[in-house]
Design an enzyme around this catalytic site. Structure first.
Site, short mmCIF file in Angstrom:
data_model
loop_
_atom_site.label_atom_id
_atom_site.label_comp_id
_atom_site.label_asym_id
_atom_site.label_seq_id
_atom_site.Cartn_x
_atom_site.Cartn_y
_atom_site.Cartn_z
N GLU A 294 0.74 -1.26 -0.03
CA GLU A 294 0.05 -0.02 -0.02
C GLU A 294 1.11 1.06 0.05
OE1 GLU A 294 -1.49 3.47 1.28
OE2 GLU A 294 -1.73 2.22 3.09
N CYS A 328 -1.67 8.44 3.74
CA CYS A 328 -1.88 8.00 2.35
C CYS A 328 -3.45 8.52 1.79
CB CYS A 328 -1.43 6.83 2.24
SG CYS A 328 -2.18 5.60 3.45
#
Length: 544
Positions: A294, A328
């Site tokens: 990720e 993020c």
């Protein structure tokens, strides 16, 4: 191979404590924070059953008080990494053969330890070492990590229960959900203690042994996670704790022929480099490594003229500036139609102007400091670019001060073009860029938003017109792995919104769901015939 007789407890999301004035939990956490602020912890490596002191030291500083040293930790090098690989491989057979119920009990106990006696410690470590305010720390280092451990146990049981639905007469078909053939290398980021706890434990839960390299700026909280796991009964060698520099730890781990998987959260560039190195090593591995990552994001909010402006403003502030934008999933670009622009900007100015920023021990602060000097320099360089570029205008914030801590004001920039630099590049800080589009050409605005950035992690749309909601949801189907309608693009909850994105944002293996845990098993199909045939000939071969 476990037969899955027992069912684990039904998981529930851990309630978020409010830490209201006068509450016992507020007093308890403040006391633990003050106590830990005055400590300086020495953190060893943990390899097998040994706590290893290498003498190669680094320090953990408080981002909001960068002169304060919270911990000194020993750094691993190639020798320690090889020792950790040996320990993982030695523990692998016995751990993989441990019944899943016994493994589950360890992580369920860890969840209870964190929910109870360790809650203040891990929250305070996250506040001190990563500069999270109390609410962000509580959601992350307490609730989300507890949820990962509880829900992953439930998902594990579901996976083991997944068996072939049909058996022919006299035949028993079954699946053996084996651990991977080697060790898993977990590389975790600074910004979420829960991610740091989940990345090594998700593979371990499925019977794998792990090398864990936490971010150097997150080592303090990671150290206490290891304490929790050891107290919960995790056997030596299952998770080997090897903090250190990326290359000194990462290169020997990735070069090992026993590498079976990588569980990564971090920058897109780092992930690209790791993938290339794995590709270059492909012939030396015992099996093809599972690569789960990720990575970055350039997350969007797209507003329609039918949007609730007050809700849009709240989503912008929370999405862009909670934890200083160091998520993020943080809202980094916002598309706003011209017919609600003035109302939106006026209300956004009031909201941003009321944000309080300071140290985490002042519970009235919404924002604290960014993580370190490198982050401070990178983020402020984008602000300086916006200050001088003709196609950008800073309309709120823009100030910074690193004299005592790495503080950057919540900053709002307006960009003329949807493809300008600040609309496309990940900044990872408290900077959000707005673009005003012509409401008469919605289709062009959607297309510009969808194609401008390389990432596809999170995104949000705001509209009260249901036809537009449908249109945007369909048009932006591949623009975000986590998609929000009339809500901010952050705050995925384990068990409710499995998290992950695609394109330059990662492999979309959805942490907080069975999809992630499936990556850490290698199924074996077993067919047992109780009375096997004793003649090779088939009926059609008989004489008529």
């Amino acid at each position: 191979m476990s037969e899955g007789i027992y069912s684990p407890p039904t998981p529930r999301n851990e309630p978020v404590r409010e830490y209201a004035p006068g509450s016992p939990e507020r007093a308890s956490l403040k006391a633990r924070y003050a106590e830990m602020r005055g400590e300086q912890v020495e953190i060893p490596l943990r390899i097998g059953s040994e706590r290893v002191n290498t003498g190669r030291m680094s320090e953990v500083h408080s981002p909001h008080e960068h002169s304060r040293v919270l911990a000194r930790f020993h750094k691993a090098g190639a020798g320690e990494v090889h020792s950790a690989i040996d320990a993982a491989m030695q523990a692998r057979e016995s751990w993989g053969a441990t019944p899943w119920e016994e493994r589950a009990a360890i992580f369920l106990k860890a969840a209870e330890l964190l929910a109870g006696p360790y809650r203040d410690t891990l929250n305070a470590a996250t506040m001190l070492g990563q500069s999270k305010n109390v609410y962000q720390a509580e959601i992350d280092s307490a609730c989300e990590l507890i949820d990962f451990w509880r829900f992953n146990v439930s998902y594990m049981a579901r996976i083991y229960a997944e068996q072939p639905p049909a058996n022919a007469p006299g035949v028993w078909n079954r699946l053996d959900h084996r651990p991977l053939d080697g060790f898993v290398f977990a590389i975790t980021p600074f910004n979420f203690t829960a991610i740091a706890g989940n990345l090594p434990t998700a593979p371990a839960m499925m019977g794998n042994t792990v090398l864990w390299k936490p971010a150097s700026t997150q080592v303090l909280a990671a150290h206490y996670i290891m304490d929790i796991l050891e107290e919960a009964g995790l056997p030596p060698g299952v998770i080997n704790f090897v903090p250190g520099s990326g290359a000194e730890v990462g290169d020997p781990a990735i070069d090992s022929p026993h590498l079976a998987g990588v569980h990564f959260t971090g920058s897109t560039g780092t992930f690209h480099g790791m993938w290339k190195r794995i590709g270059g090593n492909i012939e030396r591995y015992r099996s093809y490594p599972r690569i789960v990552g990720e990575t970055g994001g350039k997350d969007f909010i797209f507003a329609h003229s039918s949007a609730d402006v007050d809700a849009l403003v709240t989503a912008t502030v929370r999405g862009a500036f909670e934890y200083q934008g160091q998520k993020c999933s943080a809202a980094s670009r916002v598309f706003v139609p011209g017919d609600i622009w003035d109302d939106y900007i006026a209300k956004l100015e009031v909201a941003v102007g009321s944000i309080r920023m300071g140290t985490p021990d002042d519970f009235s602060n919404f924002m604290c400091a960014v993580i370190d000097r490198a982050a401070f320099s990178s983020i402020t360089s984008y602000i300086e670019y916006a200050r001088t570029a003709d196609d950008h205008q800073i309309i709120m914030g823009g100030g910074s001060d690193d004299s005592k801590g790495y503080f950057i004001e919540p900053t709002v920039v307006v960009a003329d073009s949807p493809t300008s630099r600040l609309m496309c590049e990940e900044i990872f800080g408290p900077v959000v860029t707005l673009h005003r589009y012509d409401e008469s050409d919605l289709t062009a605005a959607i297309a510009a938003m969808e194609s401008a950035a390389d990432y596809a992690l999170t995104g949000a749309i705001f509209a009260r017109d249901r036809r537009v909601v449908k249109q945007l949801t369909e048009a932006l189907r591949y623009a975000a792995g986590n998609f929000y309608i009339n809500d901010k693009p952050t705050g995925a909850v384990v068990g409710q919104q499995p998290f992950g994105g695609s394109r330059a944002s990662g492999t979309n293996d959805k942490a907080g769901s069975p999809l992630n845990l499936l990556r850490w098993v290698s199924p074996r199909a077993i067919k047992e015939t109780f009375v096997p045939p004793r003649d090779f000939r088939y009926p059609h071969m008989a004489d008529s």
